[in-house]
Design a protein around this motif. Structure first.
Motif, PDB file in Angstrom:
ATOM      1  N   LEU A  10       0.938  -1.452  -0.150  1.00 23.48           N
ATOM      2  CA  LEU A  10       0.006   0.003   0.065  1.00 23.48           C
ATOM      3  C   LEU A  10       0.934   1.421   0.002  1.00 23.48           C
ATOM      4  O   LEU A  10       1.570   1.554   0.931  1.00 23.48           O
ATOM      5  N   VAL A  11       0.864   2.149  -1.048  1.00 24.49           N
ATOM      6  CA  VAL A  11       1.732   3.373  -1.323  1.00 24.49           C
ATOM      7  C   VAL A  11       3.213   2.792  -1.150  1.00 24.49           C
ATOM      8  O   VAL A  11       3.642   2.244  -2.164  1.00 24.49           O
ATOM      9  N   ILE A  12       3.748   3.231  -0.046  1.00 27.21           N
ATOM     10  CA  ILE A  12       5.262   2.845   0.134  1.00 27.21           C
ATOM     11  C   ILE A  12       5.458   1.886   1.022  1.00 27.21           C
ATOM     12  O   ILE A  12       6.732   1.787   1.525  1.00 27.21           O
ATOM     13  N   VAL A  13       4.307   1.264   1.432  1.00 29.68           N
ATOM     14  CA  VAL A  13       4.457   0.019   2.413  1.00 29.68           C
ATOM     15  C   VAL A  13       4.721  -1.109   1.793  1.00 29.68           C
ATOM     16  O   VAL A  13       3.767  -1.387   1.133  1.00 29.68           O
ATOM     17  N   HIS A  14       5.754  -1.863   1.890  1.00 30.89           N
ATOM     18  CA  HIS A  14       5.832  -3.392   1.341  1.00 30.89           C
ATOM     19  C   HIS A  14       5.102  -4.130   2.058  1.00 30.89           C
ATOM     20  O   HIS A  14       4.345  -4.905   1.574  1.00 30.89           O
ATOM     21  N   GLU A  15       5.382  -4.575   3.468  1.00 35.59           N
ATOM     22  CA  GLU A  15       4.724  -5.190   4.318  1.00 35.59           C
ATOM     23  C   GLU A  15       4.864  -4.760   5.562  1.00 35.59           C
ATOM     24  O   GLU A  15       6.002  -4.500   6.206  1.00 35.59           O
ATOM     25  N   LEU A  16       3.682  -5.039   6.397  1.00 31.64           N
ATOM     26  CA  LEU A  16       3.860  -4.243   7.676  1.00 31.64           C
ATOM     27  C   LEU A  16       2.732  -5.081   8.338  1.00 31.64           C
ATOM     28  O   LEU A  16       1.681  -5.404   8.009  1.00 31.64           O
ATOM     29  N   ALA A  17       3.206  -5.455   9.834  1.00 37.68           N
ATOM     30  CA  ALA A  17       2.158  -5.999  10.637  1.00 37.68           C
ATOM     31  C   ALA A  17       2.339  -5.528  12.218  1.00 37.68           C
ATOM     32  O   ALA A  17       3.516  -5.584  12.530  1.00 37.68           O
ATOM     33  N   LEU A  18       1.144  -5.093  12.650  1.00 36.68           N
ATOM     34  CA  LEU A  18       1.352  -4.527  13.832  1.00 36.68           C
ATOM     35  C   LEU A  18       0.371  -4.919  14.943  1.00 36.68           C
ATOM     36  O   LEU A  18      -0.726  -5.258  14.414  1.00 36.68           O
ATOM     37  N   ASP A  19       0.919  -5.185  16.159  1.00 39.46           N
ATOM     38  CA  ASP A  19       0.051  -5.725  17.190  1.00 39.46           C
ATOM     39  C   ASP A  19      -0.362  -4.263  18.077  1.00 39.46           C
ATOM     40  O   ASP A  19       0.572  -3.525  18.217  1.00 39.46           O
ATOM     41  N   PHE A  20      -1.705  -4.187  18.547  1.00 36.64           N
ATOM     42  CA  PHE A  20      -2.190  -3.165  19.061  1.00 36.64           C
ATOM     43  C   PHE A  20      -2.571  -3.416  20.812  1.00 36.64           C
ATOM     44  O   PHE A  20      -3.194  -4.748  20.653  1.00 36.64           O
ATOM     45  N   HIS A  21      -2.584  -2.458  21.630  1.00 38.28           N
ATOM     46  CA  HIS A  21      -2.939  -3.053  23.072  1.00 38.28           C
ATOM     47  C   HIS A  21      -3.830  -1.993  23.637  1.00 38.28           C
ATOM     48  O   HIS A  21      -4.331  -1.026  22.965  1.00 38.28           O
ATOM     49  N   ARG A  22      -4.362  -2.282  24.707  1.00 41.72           N
ATOM     50  CA  ARG A  22      -5.283  -1.333  25.285  1.00 41.72           C
ATOM     51  C   ARG A  22      -4.434   0.004  25.800  1.00 41.72           C
ATOM     52  O   ARG A  22      -3.224  -0.119  25.774  1.00 41.72           O
ATOM     53  N   GLY A  23      -5.108   0.979  26.088  1.00 41.59           N
ATOM     54  CA  GLY A  23      -4.510   2.201  26.552  1.00 41.59           C
ATOM     55  C   GLY A  23      -4.234   3.191  25.520  1.00 41.59           C
ATOM     56  O   GLY A  23      -4.850   3.121  24.570  1.00 41.59           O
ATOM     57  N   MET A  24      -3.189   4.074  25.614  1.00 37.06           N
ATOM     58  CA  MET A  24      -3.023   4.904  24.699  1.00 37.06           C
ATOM     59  C   MET A  24      -1.613   4.658  23.853  1.00 37.06           C
ATOM     60  O   MET A  24      -0.575   4.241  24.524  1.00 37.06           O
ATOM     61  N   THR A  25      -1.731   4.693  22.600  1.00 40.97           N
ATOM     62  CA  THR A  25      -0.567   4.302  21.661  1.00 40.97           C
ATOM     63  C   THR A  25      -0.028   5.671  20.928  1.00 40.97           C
ATOM     64  O   THR A  25      -1.095   6.165  20.388  1.00 40.97           O
ATOM     65  N   ALA A  26       1.048   5.904  21.097  1.00 41.04           N
ATOM     66  CA  ALA A  26       1.509   7.117  20.264  1.00 41.04           C
ATOM     67  C   ALA A  26       2.182   6.462  18.483  1.00 41.04           C
ATOM     68  O   ALA A  26       3.061   5.538  18.833  1.00 41.04           O
ATOM     69  N   HIS A 490       3.310  14.966  16.369  1.00 36.58           N
ATOM     70  CA  HIS A 490       4.546  15.543  16.154  1.00 36.58           C
ATOM     71  C   HIS A 490       4.991  15.870  17.577  1.00 36.58           C
ATOM     72  O   HIS A 490       6.219  16.423  17.343  1.00 36.58           O
ATOM     73  N   LEU A 491       4.361  15.992  18.645  1.00 38.48           N
ATOM     74  CA  LEU A 491       4.588  16.568  19.799  1.00 38.48           C
ATOM     75  C   LEU A 491       5.345  15.527  20.804  1.00 38.48           C
ATOM     76  O   LEU A 491       4.422  14.538  21.123  1.00 38.48           O
ATOM     77  N   ALA A 492       6.581  15.962  21.244  1.00 35.69           N
ATOM     78  CA  ALA A 492       7.019  14.907  22.379  1.00 35.69           C
ATOM     79  C   ALA A 492       6.182  14.864  23.570  1.00 35.69           C
ATOM     80  O   ALA A 492       6.104  13.783  24.309  1.00 35.69           O
ATOM     81  N   GLN A 493       5.741  16.054  24.067  1.00 30.87           N
ATOM     82  CA  GLN A 493       4.815  16.144  25.151  1.00 30.87           C
ATOM     83  C   GLN A 493       3.553  15.175  25.184  1.00 30.87           C
ATOM     84  O   GLN A 493       3.251  14.701  26.181  1.00 30.87           O
ATOM     85  N   VAL A 494       3.077  15.033  23.875  1.00 25.77           N
ATOM     86  CA  VAL A 494       2.158  14.137  23.802  1.00 25.77           C
ATOM     87  C   VAL A 494       2.351  12.486  23.766  1.00 25.77           C
ATOM     88  O   VAL A 494       1.860  11.677  24.490  1.00 25.77           O
ATOM     89  N   ALA A 495       3.481  12.348  22.998  1.00 24.09           N
ATOM     90  CA  ALA A 495       4.109  11.175  22.681  1.00 24.09           C
ATOM     91  C   ALA A 495       4.435  10.519  24.072  1.00 24.09           C
ATOM     92  O   ALA A 495       4.292   9.174  24.532  1.00 24.09           O
ATOM     93  N   ALA A 496       5.135  11.306  24.953  1.00 27.94           N
ATOM     94  CA  ALA A 496       5.536  10.801  26.147  1.00 27.94           C
ATOM     95  C   ALA A 496       4.686  10.091  27.296  1.00 27.94           C
ATOM     96  O   ALA A 496       4.840   9.457  28.232  1.00 27.94           O
ATOM     97  N   GLN A 497       3.437  10.728  26.864  1.00 25.37           N
ATOM     98  CA  GLN A 497       2.301  10.261  27.877  1.00 25.37           C
ATOM     99  C   GLN A 497       1.735   8.678  27.335  1.00 25.37           C
ATOM    100  O   GLN A 497       0.734   8.121  28.199  1.00 25.37           O
ATOM    101  N   ALA A 498       2.196   8.369  26.193  1.00 27.64           N
ATOM    102  CA  ALA A 498       1.540   7.136  25.796  1.00 27.64           C
ATOM    103  C   ALA A 498       1.976   5.852  26.759  1.00 27.64           C
ATOM    104  O   ALA A 498       3.062   5.930  27.107  1.00 27.64           O
TER     105      ALA A 498
END
Length: 555
Positions: A10-26, A490-498
């Motif tokens: 898809l677009v510039i992704v060849h192959e990607l597999a991600l697992d997600f969990h509860r809570g906040m993910t940045a 794009h904000l470190a202050q937001v990502a740090a809370q994840a």
């Protein structure tokens, strides 16, 4: 909640597999690295429009698969069961894009239309883009959000039902009054049609018998001649078949006296002789009673002609005339009692108006109470988000003379962004950045109102920074304690809370560009936060700041 995402070509992704969990993910990365591709790919499995331009260059197809855990989503489970797509609690959404042809969609392996993905996706996940807060400017969205916050959906549904009942009664009265205005002409028309059909009604009900009589009369000559020939051969000829069979039966009966094994056959032949005689006598009686009656034939022929002419006039089959006669009679009876029916409908409208006024009144009072609570909650969040002294108010004005499916209320979100200002309509006063922050405050305030378990915020923190950015991060983290939150930032202050952190990286090799996404451990998170804080050159002080941000207790 979303548990897994697979993207291929898809677009510039060849192959990607991600697992997600509860809570906040940045989800972070440099500008242009492809952070939006994950959101776009996920959107495809939720029914978004697709184009062949999304397929990776040099590939003929792209594929995206998203998997959801339905433990906290009973409405999605019920939807799957209602559409016979449930698979032991599993929810697998798949979208395939091909260069030549239309995209294909699947739910739990079964092909479905794109609209089905949209219906189910709306129960699984909310995506809030940079401009999603614009929906807050629409009166309908404001009203629905207030009802969700106050838990008023069931009461709002009752108001809608009462409104539809009132609308239907008013429509029925309008149609009946129009019929009453045309009543005289219609009564004359119905009386004429009934008088025309009634003399032929019995014939139409006995059509099969009349057609059988017509066939018999029309072929009386042939029937008489050929039946006569058959009778002669059976019982009236010099060596008729009946007499000959009887002689053979007697002869075989005599032989049975010599050999008993012939007895059963002799009885069969004797029975055949009797049946031949009975058939001959019956046909003789039919022949003798058959009359050639040209006058009766003409009568029946004319009767059938009238039936078919009448059926053609009304563009129906002859056997449908009795049903048409009943419909005409029913309408005549209804029109004859039109005054009484109008009175009945007027009473029904009065009852419906009373029911609507009662339910709409209850909803209006409940909305006013919910409006006060929502105003207070969002105003408090605005103070946290750097809008000190700002006020948010839900204005709820009602007009009992107006009826609508949503009730008698006009809901308007108002805001005063600065101290001393008089609150005014959100659409007229809030800037883009303020509107984004107010939207976030409302999302946090109403987090418990929705049963959709997952939310994605796609760069909704654009235009803010500093202490406000840290507060936004805390609010998103707080939201993540109740629902799954994925945040592209794009904000470190937001990502740090994840609770979890993914990094998007873009690589170019042999003139081929690819995007990859990887989960970060603590050390990698420090490096990524430092990059977001310091840019290209990362100093020890920047790393120390990033470490400090990551070590802050949950706010």
């Amino acid at each position: 909640m979303l548990t897994h995402l697979t993207i291929r070509d898809l677009v510039i992704v060849h192959e990607l597999a991600l697992d997600f969990h509860r809570g906040m993910t940045a989800l972070t990365g440099e500008t242009g690295a492809g952070k939006s591709i994950m959101i776009d790919g996920l959107g495809l499995t939720l029914g978004d429009k697709a184009s062949t331009g999304m397929i990776r260059q040099g590939r003929e197809r792209a594929e995206v698969i998203s998997e959801f855990d339905l433990a906290d989503c009973p409405r999605a489970t019920a939807w799957l069961e209602a559409h016979d797509l449930d698979d032991e609690g599993q929810c697998l959404l798949r979208r395939v894009l091909v260069r030549e042809g239309r995209s294909r969609a699947y739910i739990n392996g079964s092909p479905v239309p794109q609209s089905a993905l949209r219906e189910l996706g709306a129960l699984l996940l909310d995506i809030h883009g940079q401009h999603a807060h614009q929906s807050l400017l629409k009166p309908m969205a404001q009203r629905q959000l207030l009802d969700a916050f106050g838990g008023l959906e069931r009461l709002a549904a009752q108001v809608n039902d009462d409104y539809q009942a009132l609308k239907n009664a008013r429509q029925a009265l309008s149609e009946l009054e129009q019929a009453a205005r045309d009543r005289g002409n219609r009564l004359d028309y119905l009386a004429f049609q009934i008088a025309e059909i009634e003399p032929l009604l019995a014939s139409a009900q006995q059509l099969d018998a009349i057609e059988a009589e017509h066939a018999r009369l029309a072929h009386a000559d042939r029937l008489q001649n050929e039946i006569g020939d058959i009778v002669t051969q059976l019982v009236e000829g010099e060596s008729d078949l009946g007499s000959h069979t009887a002689r053979l039966a007697r002869q075989l009966g005599e032989l049975a006296g010599l050999d008993s094994s012939l007895q059963e056959t002799a009885e069969l032949l004797d029975s055949a002789a009797i049946q031949l005689d009975e058939a001959g006598q019956a046909l003789r009686s039919y022949r003798d009673g058959l009359e050639i009656d040209p006058y009766r034939l003409q009568q029946v022929d004319e009767e059938l002609g009238r039936l078919h002419d009448l059926a053609r006039k009304h563009r129906i089959e002859v056997d449908e005339l009795p049903a048409l006669f009943e419909r005409f009679q029913d309408e005549l009876q209804t029109l004859s009692a039109v005054e009484q029916n109008i009175e009945n409908l007027q009473q029904r409208i009065a009852d419906c108006e009373k029911a609507y006024a009662a339910s709409a009144g209850r909803l209006s009072r409940s909305r006013r109470k919910a409006a006060g609570a929502l105003s207070k909650t969002v105003t408090a969040s605005m103070q946290e988000l750097g809008m000190s002294g700002g006020v948010f108010r839900v204005e709820c004005s009602s007009d009992a003379t107006q009826t609508a499916a949503h009730g008698i209320d006009r809901i308007e979100f108002q805001v005063a962004a600065n101290p001393g200002q008089q609150p005014a309509a959100l659409s007229n006063t809030a800037s883009g950045g303020e509107l984004s922050r107010i939207s976030l405050a409302i999302q946090v305030a109403t987090a418990d109102c929705s049963d959709i378990p997952s939310m994605i915020f796609d760069e909704v923190d654009v235009g803010i920074g500093g202490a406000v950015a840290e507060i936004v991060g805390r609010l998103l983290q707080r939201l993540g304690e109740k629902r799954q939150v994925l945040c592209v930032t794009h904000l470190a202050q937001v990502a740090a809370q994840a609770h979890q952190h993914y990094q998007v990286q873009k690589h170019t090799r042999n003139d081929v560009t690819e995007t990859a996404i990887q989960p970060l451990d603590r050390a990698q998170r420090v490096e990524e936060l430092a990059r977001m804080l310091g840019g290209v050159e990362i100093t020890p002080q920047t790393r120390a700041h990033a470490e400090e941000m990551l070590s802050q207790p949950a706010g």
